[in-house]
Design a protein around this motif. Structure first.
Motif, PDB file in Angstrom:
ATOM      1  N   GLU A 143       0.829  -1.208   0.000  1.00 34.05           N
ATOM      2  CA  GLU A 143       0.000   0.000   0.000  1.00 34.05           C
ATOM      3  C   GLU A 143       0.863   1.257   0.000  1.00 34.05           C
ATOM      4  OE1 GLU A 143      -3.276   2.196   2.851  1.00 34.05           O
ATOM      5  OE2 GLU A 143      -3.110   0.006   2.928  1.00 34.05           O
ATOM      6  N   ARG A 144       1.930   1.263   0.732  1.00 36.26           N
ATOM      7  CA  ARG A 144       2.803   2.432   0.814  1.00 36.26           C
ATOM      8  C   ARG A 144       3.672   2.598  -0.428  1.00 36.26           C
ATOM      9  NH1 ARG A 144       6.894   3.799   5.787  1.00 36.26           N
ATOM     10  NH2 ARG A 144       7.828   5.669   4.889  1.00 36.26           N
ATOM     11  N   GLY A 145       4.134   1.495  -0.981  1.00 36.30           N
ATOM     12  CA  GLY A 145       4.986   1.562  -2.159  1.00 36.30           C
ATOM     13  C   GLY A 145       6.333   2.176  -1.852  1.00 36.30           C
ATOM     14  N   ALA A 146       6.790   3.095  -2.706  1.00 33.20           N
ATOM     15  CA  ALA A 146       8.111   3.708  -2.557  1.00 33.20           C
ATOM     16  C   ALA A 146       8.064   5.014  -1.775  1.00 33.20           C
ATOM     17  CB  ALA A 146       8.722   3.945  -3.933  1.00 33.20           C
ATOM     18  N   PHE A 149      10.035   9.578   3.527  1.00 35.39           N
ATOM     19  CA  PHE A 149       9.800  10.418   4.702  1.00 35.39           C
ATOM     20  C   PHE A 149       8.561  11.276   4.509  1.00 35.39           C
ATOM     21  CE2 PHE A 149      14.400   9.645   4.722  1.00 35.39           C
ATOM     22  CZ  PHE A 149      14.532   9.138   6.008  1.00 35.39           C
ATOM     23  N   GLY A 150       7.643  11.195   5.462  1.00 36.45           N
ATOM     24  CA  GLY A 150       6.434  12.026   5.429  1.00 36.45           C
ATOM     25  C   GLY A 150       5.352  11.526   4.490  1.00 36.45           C
ATOM     26  N   SER A 151       5.573  10.425   3.804  1.00 40.84           N
ATOM     27  CA  SER A 151       4.602   9.968   2.800  1.00 40.84           C
ATOM     28  C   SER A 151       3.337   9.389   3.410  1.00 40.84           C
ATOM     29  CB  SER A 151       5.244   8.935   1.882  1.00 40.84           C
ATOM     30  OG  SER A 151       5.552   7.756   2.596  1.00 40.84           O
TER      31      SER A 151
END
Length: 155
Positions: A143-146, A149-151
């Motif tokens: 879900e997060r992928g690449a 910081f702060g994403s």
């Protein structure tokens, strides 16, 4: 609670009247570690704001394979004086047998005296897992992928 045997040895010139690492309360996760300056200069050291020093403990350790020792700041010193460990947590590997020193940083506004025998850090004993590294052309999606910081949002 599992007890792991950490063998300690006094270094030559260490003040053996300085207490060994110890848990100050029954529920403490960290054992307090003390400064132990060589017999020739037990006066301690003064750290200016922004300065750092390697503080000797007078000890070397033997840590069982499969464990590490982590050195962490003492919360009271950090809050009241800005004294911290810049490489926190500092890892001591099970195959290291040299002198146990603690890198201390004065992030505070005032000079700070590290006295002989003063509690300067806490020691955490933790299990270690080793990884096997393999190179792959593709990695699975998440879900997060690449996103870095702060994403994942500010709060």
């Amino acid at each position: 609670m599992t007890k792991v045997l950490i063998k300690l040895r006094w270094l030559e010139g260490a003040d053996q009247s300085v207490p060994m690492p110890s848990y100050e309360t029954e529920g403490a996760a960290g054992a307090d570690v003390r400064a132990n300056f060589p017999q020739t200069g037990r006066a301690g050291i003064t750290l200016a704001p922004g300065a750092r020093a390697l503080v000797p403990t007078g000890l070397s350790l033997e840590i069982p394979q499969g464990y590490e020792v982590q050195m962490r700041p003492r919360s009271g010193l950090a809050l009241k004086n800005g004294i911290t460990l810049p490489n926190s947590p500092g890892t001591i590997d099970s195959d290291y047998r040299g002198p146990l020193g603690v890198i201390v940083l004065n992030a505070g506004q005032e000079t700070f005296e590290i006295a002989h025998g003063m509690r300067i850090a806490q020691m955490i004993v933790a299990p270690v897992l080793s990884a096997k590294f393999e190179l792959h052309q593709e990695l699975s999606e998440s879900e997060r992928g690449a996103g870095g910081f702060g994403s994942t949002g500010v709060t």
